[in-house]
Design a protein around this motif. Structure first.
Motif, PDB file in Angstrom:
ATOM      1  N   ALA A  18       0.840  -1.199   0.000  1.00 37.91           N
ATOM      2  CA  ALA A  18       0.000   0.000   0.000  1.00 37.91           C
ATOM      3  C   ALA A  18       0.872   1.245   0.000  1.00 37.91           C
ATOM      4  O   ALA A  18       0.598   2.221  -0.714  1.00 37.91           O
ATOM      5  CB  ALA A  18      -0.925   0.000   1.218  1.00 37.91           C
ATOM      6  N   LEU A  19       1.928   1.206   0.792  1.00 43.52           N
ATOM      7  CA  LEU A  19       2.830   2.354   0.859  1.00 43.52           C
ATOM      8  C   LEU A  19       3.442   2.628  -0.505  1.00 43.52           C
ATOM      9  O   LEU A  19       3.523   3.778  -0.956  1.00 43.52           O
ATOM     10  CB  LEU A  19       3.920   2.088   1.893  1.00 43.52           C
ATOM     11  CG  LEU A  19       4.659   3.318   2.411  1.00 43.52           C
ATOM     12  CD1 LEU A  19       3.728   4.160   3.260  1.00 43.52           C
ATOM     13  CD2 LEU A  19       5.879   2.916   3.202  1.00 43.52           C
ATOM     14  N   ALA A  20       3.870   1.567  -1.166  1.00 40.51           N
ATOM     15  CA  ALA A  20       4.472   1.717  -2.488  1.00 40.51           C
ATOM     16  C   ALA A  20       3.468   2.302  -3.472  1.00 40.51           C
ATOM     17  O   ALA A  20       3.812   3.157  -4.292  1.00 40.51           O
ATOM     18  CB  ALA A  20       4.977   0.359  -2.987  1.00 40.51           C
ATOM     19  N   ARG A  21       2.216   1.871  -3.364  1.00 37.46           N
ATOM     20  CA  ARG A  21       1.196   2.409  -4.274  1.00 37.46           C
ATOM     21  C   ARG A  21       1.002   3.904  -4.037  1.00 37.46           C
ATOM     22  O   ARG A  21       0.967   4.696  -4.973  1.00 37.46           O
ATOM     23  CB  ARG A  21      -0.122   1.666  -4.065  1.00 37.46           C
ATOM     24  CG  ARG A  21      -0.433   0.670  -5.188  1.00 37.46           C
ATOM     25  CD  ARG A  21      -1.748  -0.026  -4.965  1.00 37.46           C
ATOM     26  NE  ARG A  21      -1.646  -1.100  -3.969  1.00 37.46           N
ATOM     27  CZ  ARG A  21      -2.320  -1.142  -2.839  1.00 37.46           C
ATOM     28  NH1 ARG A  21      -3.167  -0.160  -2.537  1.00 37.46           N
ATOM     29  NH2 ARG A  21      -2.172  -2.147  -2.000  1.00 37.46           N
ATOM     30  N   GLU A  22       0.914   4.282  -2.764  1.00 34.63           N
ATOM     31  CA  GLU A  22       0.773   5.709  -2.453  1.00 34.63           C
ATOM     32  C   GLU A  22       1.966   6.499  -2.959  1.00 34.63           C
ATOM     33  O   GLU A  22       1.826   7.618  -3.440  1.00 34.63           O
ATOM     34  CB  GLU A  22       0.634   5.895  -0.932  1.00 34.63           C
ATOM     35  CG  GLU A  22      -0.685   5.381  -0.382  1.00 34.63           C
ATOM     36  CD  GLU A  22      -0.665   5.270   1.136  1.00 34.63           C
ATOM     37  OE1 GLU A  22       0.094   6.020   1.779  1.00 34.63           O
ATOM     38  OE2 GLU A  22      -1.404   4.423   1.681  1.00 34.63           O
ATOM     39  N   GLU A  25       3.936   5.716  -5.528  1.00 35.30           N
ATOM     40  CA  GLU A  25       3.885   5.813  -6.991  1.00 35.30           C
ATOM     41  C   GLU A  25       2.886   6.881  -7.420  1.00 35.30           C
ATOM     42  O   GLU A  25       3.096   7.593  -8.406  1.00 35.30           O
ATOM     43  CB  GLU A  25       3.491   4.464  -7.599  1.00 35.30           C
ATOM     44  CG  GLU A  25       4.521   3.355  -7.389  1.00 35.30           C
ATOM     45  CD  GLU A  25       5.886   3.727  -7.925  1.00 35.30           C
ATOM     46  OE1 GLU A  25       5.950   4.542  -8.858  1.00 35.30           O
ATOM     47  OE2 GLU A  25       6.893   3.213  -7.389  1.00 35.30           O
ATOM     48  N   ALA A  26       1.799   6.997  -6.657  1.00 35.63           N
ATOM     49  CA  ALA A  26       0.744   7.944  -7.032  1.00 35.63           C
ATOM     50  C   ALA A  26       1.235   9.384  -7.003  1.00 35.63           C
ATOM     51  O   ALA A  26       0.671  10.252  -7.665  1.00 35.63           O
ATOM     52  CB  ALA A  26      -0.451   7.783  -6.091  1.00 35.63           C
ATOM     53  N   THR A  27       2.294   9.631  -6.234  1.00 37.09           N
ATOM     54  CA  THR A  27       2.781  11.001  -6.133  1.00 37.09           C
ATOM     55  C   THR A  27       3.735  11.353  -7.261  1.00 37.09           C
ATOM     56  O   THR A  27       4.156  12.497  -7.380  1.00 37.09           O
ATOM     57  CB  THR A  27       3.506  11.226  -4.797  1.00 37.09           C
ATOM     58  OG1 THR A  27       4.659  10.392  -4.768  1.00 37.09           O
ATOM     59  CG2 THR A  27       2.597  10.917  -3.623  1.00 37.09           C
ATOM     60  N   GLY A  28       4.089  10.371  -8.066  1.00 36.92           N
ATOM     61  CA  GLY A  28       5.066  10.625  -9.124  1.00 36.92           C
ATOM     62  C   GLY A  28       4.456  11.399 -10.274  1.00 36.92           C
ATOM     63  O   GLY A  28       3.316  11.816 -10.246  1.00 36.92           O
ATOM     64  N   GLY A  29       5.246  11.566 -11.324  1.00 31.97           N
ATOM     65  CA  GLY A  29       4.711  12.231 -12.508  1.00 31.97           C
ATOM     66  C   GLY A  29       5.337  13.578 -12.739  1.00 31.97           C
ATOM     67  O   GLY A  29       6.062  13.769 -13.706  1.00 31.97           O
ATOM     68  N   ASP A  30       5.062  14.500 -11.832  1.00 32.12           N
ATOM     69  CA  ASP A  30       5.719  15.797 -11.980  1.00 32.12           C
ATOM     70  C   ASP A  30       7.154  15.700 -11.511  1.00 32.12           C
ATOM     71  O   ASP A  30       7.629  14.639 -11.145  1.00 32.12           O
ATOM     72  CB  ASP A  30       4.942  16.869 -11.198  1.00 32.12           C
ATOM     73  CG  ASP A  30       4.802  16.481  -9.732  1.00 32.12           C
ATOM     74  OD1 ASP A  30       5.018  15.299  -9.423  1.00 32.12           O
ATOM     75  OD2 ASP A  30       4.476  17.356  -8.924  1.00 32.12           O
ATOM     76  N   ILE A  41       8.698  10.917  -0.663  1.00 24.63           N
ATOM     77  CA  ILE A  41       8.711   9.996   0.486  1.00 24.63           C
ATOM     78  C   ILE A  41       8.262  10.746   1.740  1.00 24.63           C
ATOM     79  O   ILE A  41       7.465  10.249   2.534  1.00 24.63           O
ATOM     80  CB  ILE A  41      10.115   9.399   0.671  1.00 24.63           C
ATOM     81  CG1 ILE A  41      10.502   8.578  -0.565  1.00 24.63           C
ATOM     82  CG2 ILE A  41      10.168   8.532   1.922  1.00 24.63           C
ATOM     83  CD1 ILE A  41      11.917   8.040  -0.521  1.00 24.63           C
ATOM     84  N   LYS A  42       8.767  11.964   1.910  1.00 24.05           N
ATOM     85  CA  LYS A  42       8.363  12.752   3.073  1.00 24.05           C
ATOM     86  C   LYS A  42       6.851  12.953   3.084  1.00 24.05           C
ATOM     87  O   LYS A  42       6.200  12.827   4.122  1.00 24.05           O
ATOM     88  CB  LYS A  42       9.063  14.125   3.031  1.00 24.05           C
ATOM     89  CG  LYS A  42      10.496  14.103   3.496  1.00 24.05           C
ATOM     90  CD  LYS A  42      11.157  15.449   3.326  1.00 24.05           C
ATOM     91  CE  LYS A  42      10.600  16.503   4.260  1.00 24.05           C
ATOM     92  NZ  LYS A  42      11.354  17.792   4.136  1.00 24.05           N
ATOM     93  N   ARG A  43       6.289  13.244   1.933  1.00 23.78           N
ATOM     94  CA  ARG A  43       4.853  13.516   1.877  1.00 23.78           C
ATOM     95  C   ARG A  43       4.044  12.272   2.193  1.00 23.78           C
ATOM     96  O   ARG A  43       3.052  12.332   2.933  1.00 23.78           O
ATOM     97  CB  ARG A  43       4.475  14.017   0.473  1.00 23.78           C
ATOM     98  CG  ARG A  43       4.864  15.455   0.268  1.00 23.78           C
ATOM     99  CD  ARG A  43       4.314  15.994  -1.026  1.00 23.78           C
ATOM    100  NE  ARG A  43       5.101  17.147  -1.457  1.00 23.78           N
ATOM    101  CZ  ARG A  43       5.088  17.647  -2.676  1.00 23.78           C
ATOM    102  NH1 ARG A  43       4.351  17.091  -3.610  1.00 23.78           N
ATOM    103  NH2 ARG A  43       5.811  18.704  -2.972  1.00 23.78           N
ATOM    104  N   VAL A  44       4.457  11.141   1.612  1.00 26.15           N
ATOM    105  CA  VAL A  44       3.690   9.920   1.837  1.00 26.15           C
ATOM    106  C   VAL A  44       3.702   9.553   3.317  1.00 26.15           C
ATOM    107  O   VAL A  44       2.673   9.229   3.907  1.00 26.15           O
ATOM    108  CB  VAL A  44       4.271   8.777   0.973  1.00 26.15           C
ATOM    109  CG1 VAL A  44       3.678   7.460   1.388  1.00 26.15           C
ATOM    110  CG2 VAL A  44       3.982   9.037  -0.496  1.00 26.15           C
TER     111      VAL A  44
END
Lengths: 252, 252
Positions: free
Chosen positions: A7-11, A13-18, A26-29
């Motif tokens: 679940a952590l990894a999914r969260e 990955e969701a922050t990527g892109g920009d 990592i800090k944000r998650v």
DNA sequence: TGTATAGTGCTGTATATACAGGCTGCACGT
DNA sequence: ACGTGCAGCCTGTATATACAGCACTATACA
């Protein structure tokens, strides 16, 4: 220890892109999990090694994220033991100034606001006149309530040059922190804290006696182009205070 | 740019010996040059590469030192340009609280103090009674002057358990920051800022009217063994204020 | 049963390396 | 004379690797 690394990894990955740096993501998650209470005070965080394998990044990157979280007081680390969610004694002074709504809710009360006034005014003899090339300023005055008690008066001046067109109709719906830091890169922030007696108007809005001392916090923010906003917060001394605590990660 | 890398390297080597981390030593050497004025506001620092070759360490280490100096507001960095000594507009709030003497002198005035009282008192109903196993506390009251005007009242409680024998005779000659952080590892520091009306005694010591609001700052420090000290600073609102500014290193 | 010792997991620190991206000044061409 | 483009310098970020030091645990030994 069992961690829901998937679940952590999914969260993550969701922050990527920009172009956000990995250590920032990592800090944000992790910060989000702590803020939402998913990870509570005292909980053990996954070890650096676990994060490395779960997120597929290098240990130095994880290390930087955790170190900065520790510097910010969000987590506590101890060599040979692990990383843990810090006790949320109180927000740091700066943080608390910035987010009174969160603070009120954290204390288990209801936060509400009342808009006192909202207008475009002449910039004469305001800090804007000298510093930025505008003759008009947006001004909003808002009273913040904890349950039914006024706890803060917020007097905000914003330079219209930094407000995008589609927001000019309702420039109070955003805060300089939520919005301006994204749209306009801020290069400098200044904070002044004073003890003052309230003006009659301030006393009336806060429902206090004129002789009750107040804490007044003035935050000014500049972009490279000039003064962006000046926010003046007035708090009755008897009803609120700035609190800050920070942990040191052991002996230095 | 011409840099006296040899002298810098010598200063850096001089800090070695004990187990101090390299990045910390670099921070100290650079910080010392800035504090002493050897490197003035706006001066360009040696580039990371220059520091790497001069000090014989890796770039990541230099990078960490410079990054933390930038986070602390000592220097300003800009991608593609270089690192520069930050403008010393004002100390950060915390810093200013901690070192009023420096601040007064920075403003070009003379700092002096007057010892009002100095005694060992019962710890009853003091914060110490509950938190630490002592029934006596050292208490000192000092007035700070800028030229001939009182600007701060310092009321300090210290846990005798943390005062070494040879200092017990004159425990006011050190400050918790200069001394205690070295002798006793502090694990937590808490700061509370309030706006209050002075007591009659405080007003008399500060030479102000009883209705003049004051800024009151209370700093408590804990070691792993318990409460070490509580320092309460009272400043007349009309004479002093906390100021803080910090730079952001460009767009975020 | 009690004590020493080795092992394991964790964070702290340091190095070498690499690529990305912003800024400046110089050279070249018009 | 002017400006345009590009090389080179600078910081920002990420990776792989290594060793040191601390805390706890399990095993071996007396």
């Amino acid at each position: 220890m069992l961690v829901d690394t998937a679940a952590l990894a999914r969260e993550f990955e969701a922050t990527g892109g920009d172009g956000t740096p990995v250590y920032e993501r990592i800090k944000r998650v992790i910060g989000a999990r702590i803020r939402t209470g998913k990870w509570a005070e005292g909980d053990r965080l996954p070890s650096e090694h676990q994060l490395v394998t779960a997120l597929g990044v290098s240990r130095m990157t994880v290390n930087r994220a955790l170190r900065e979280l520790a510097d910010g007081g969000t987590i506590v680390r101890s060599m040979g033991v692990g990383s843990f969610v810090a006790e949320t004694k109180a927000a740091s002074p700066l943080l608390e100034v910035r987010n009174i709504a969160d603070e009120v809710q954290r204390r288990g009360h209801r936060h509400s606001t009342r808009l006192v006034s909202l207008a475009a005014e002449d910039a004469d003899d305001r800090p804007f006149a000298a510093d930025s090339m505008t003759d008009r300023v947006y001004r909003s005055v808002i009273v913040h309530f904890e349950d039914d008690t006024a706890i803060q008066l917020e007097d905000r001046l914003v330079n219209p040059a930094f407000v995008p067109e589609y927001l000019q109709q309702d420039f109070t719906s955003f805060t300089p922190n939520d919005y301006l830091t994204r749209v306009v890169p801020l290069v400098r922030t200044e904070l002044v804290i004073e003890a003052v007696l309230p003006t009659d108007e301030q006393a009336a809005l806060l429902g206090i006696e004129p002789h009750e001392p107040c804490l007044q916090i003035r935050r000014s923010t500049w972009s490279a182009e000039g003064l962006v906003s000046v926010v003046r917060l007035t708090q009755p001394g008897a009803r609120s205070r700035l609190e800050g605590g920070f942990e040191t990660s052991g002996a230095r």
